[in-house]
Design a protein around this motif. Structure first.
Motif, mmCIF file in Angstrom:
data_model
loop_
_atom_site.group_PDB
_atom_site.id
_atom_site.type_symbol
_atom_site.label_atom_id
_atom_site.label_comp_id
_atom_site.label_asym_id
_atom_site.label_seq_id
_atom_site.Cartn_x
_atom_site.Cartn_y
_atom_site.Cartn_z
ATOM 1 N N SER A 156 11.589 -28.258 27.423
ATOM 2 C CA SER A 156 10.516 -28.242 26.386
ATOM 3 C C SER A 156 11.091 -29.522 25.279
ATOM 4 N N GLU B 3 11.014 -32.441 23.113
ATOM 5 C CA GLU B 3 10.180 -33.724 22.767
ATOM 6 C C GLU B 3 10.697 -34.500 21.861
ATOM 7 N N LYS C 124 9.707 -34.353 18.177
ATOM 8 C CA LYS C 124 9.718 -32.910 17.518
ATOM 9 C C LYS C 124 10.965 -32.408 17.490
#
Length: 427
Positions: free
Chosen positions: A320, A322, A325
């Motif tokens: 997950s 990124e 982020k």
């Protein structure tokens, strides 16, 4: 969200930062004693203007000036502040009417303590009666379970900010309170796997004490009092309870004060893997990212700032992660000073590769003795023999150390044997 933090003349270095936090996941790694917990304490203070354990950060004795600078987002943009320690007053002076952050902040300490800050209940200005508005809710480990009284509460008539997990859990469950349904959802969201769900059992009495205790229904079908559950289960249960309690009271206070509910949640967690089995370590971060949606049924932005020693935690976020982020930050010692740097993101694939990555910095993901033997063997095969320690300065001694510390199927054996196939005693 907290966007930046810079420390000067305070903490483990003359200058630490600026640290540019990412809007979602921030994982801080580093050796013990280099300031991971301190960074979380200062992050909490920057967001809430309080110190989680009531002890302010002390300036370095030799520093001419101690300063904490920070930046966070708010409804109309960003707010930046630079606070210089006042040696005359012994405090970090606060500016009046600081713009509030738009979210709830929860800080889970490694010792079982918790702190919660609520913009509807804890934000204050000079116009507020600070004596009746707590600046934060700081729970000792015992208070999480048995309640947080108001500081001004009299013994004859106690006033409670929070009645504690034991009281509220059973009260919500016995009264069919919708809040108990929220607790069930949060426990489910924070569970380690689909096979081992954290689910409440029936309230139980323990020994001669008539006080009903919460229980967990174990995978083997028994209801075990929460106080007899594992340390990992208790920590997750406490986190679930504090999250539900904080959010419920925040909604009540928002309605009472005619304020809009918070638009985000910030979790500060010290040693997020503490007490957790590897099955849980590789699920806890993804679970925290999704727990607010489970609680509210809506997408609520979550920022995590967590300290960790666990390669499983780092491995768990690979699917997950990124780069726009999320970030991994490494605290390390360089020329006698602590420095923190954001690591360039790269998938490592498994726990072993994370252990030998810059985030953890081991030379070998083995025992200390095996690491020394392999490093000596590598040097021997390169012909770099001058700096070998006396107990590992011959081919025979290195081979004996390898036999002592490595398993027979270790991946290193083929390289060593091929490189030394003509040596006596090595086959």
């Amino acid at each position: 969200m907290l966007e930046q933090l810079t420390l000067s003349g305070v903490g483990p270095a003359c200058q630490l930062g600026p640290v540019d936090f990412m809007p979602r996941m921030n994982l801080i790694t580093g050796d013990n004693g280099l300031g991971k917990s301190f960074m979380l304490d200062v992050a909490w203070w920057a967001l809430t203007r309080t110190w989680a354990r009531g002890v302010p950060a002390a300036p370095q004795p030799t520093a001419k000036k101690a300063e904490i600078a920070f930046r966070y987002s708010k409804a109309t943009g960003v707010h930046e502040e630079r606070i210089v320690f006042s040696h005359a007053d012994g405090v970090w002076p606060l500016k009046a009417a600081r713009p509030p952050i738009p979210g709830v902040v929860i800080y889970a300490g490694v010792d079982g303590s918790f702190s919660a800050w609520d913009p509807a209940r804890n934000y204050w200005t000079d116009k507020d009666a600070a004596a009746v508005r707590p600046r934060a809710f700081n729970f000792t480990p015992d208070q999480v379970w048995h309640g947080l009284p108001a500081e001004s509460s009299q013994i004859s008539k106690p006033v409670w900010h929070c009645r504690g997990l034991v009281h509220d859990w059973v009260l919500w469950q016995r009264g069919n309170d919708p809040t108990f349904g929220d607790l069930v959802k949060v426990l489910d969201a924070l569970s380690p796997s689909g096979m081992e769900k954290l689910a409440p059992g029936a309230p139980v009495q323990v020994g001669e004490d008539v006080t009903e205790q919460p229980s967990l229904r174990m995978p083997y079908g028994q209801d075990v009092p929460l106080l007899h559950a594992s340390a990992g289960m208790r920590r997750i249960a406490a986190l679930a309870y504090l999250l539900v309690w904080t959010w419920r009271e925040h909604l009540r206070a928002s309605e009472r004060t005619r304020r809009k509910p918070a638009r985000e949640v910030i979790f500060l967690i010290d040693e997020i893997e503490c007490h957790l089995h590897p099955q849980w370590q590789r699920r806890i971060v993804p679970a925290l990212l999704n727990v607010m949606e489970a609680l509210t049924g809506q997408k609520v932005p979550v920022q995590l700032i967590v300290a960790t020693h666990s390669p499983l935690v780092l491995a768990s976020v690979e699917p997950s992660f990124e780069v726009t982020k999320d970030g991994v930050f490494h605290l390390q010692l360089r020329e006698g000073q602590a420095v923190i740097e954001q690591e360039a993101w790269a998938k490592q694939g498994d726990v072993v590769n994370w252990l030998v990555s810059p985030a953890f910095g081991l030379q070998q993901a083995r025992s200390v003795e095996a690491e020394a033997a392999i490093e000596a063997a590598e040097a021997w095969m390169r012909g770099d023999k001058a700096q070998l320690p006396a107990h590992l300065n011959t081919q025979a001694r290195i081979h004996k150390a390898l036999e002592h510390s490595l398993a027979g199927h270790d991946d290193f054996w083929p390289r060593w044997i091929v490189a030394n196939r003509n040596a006596k005693g090595i086959a």
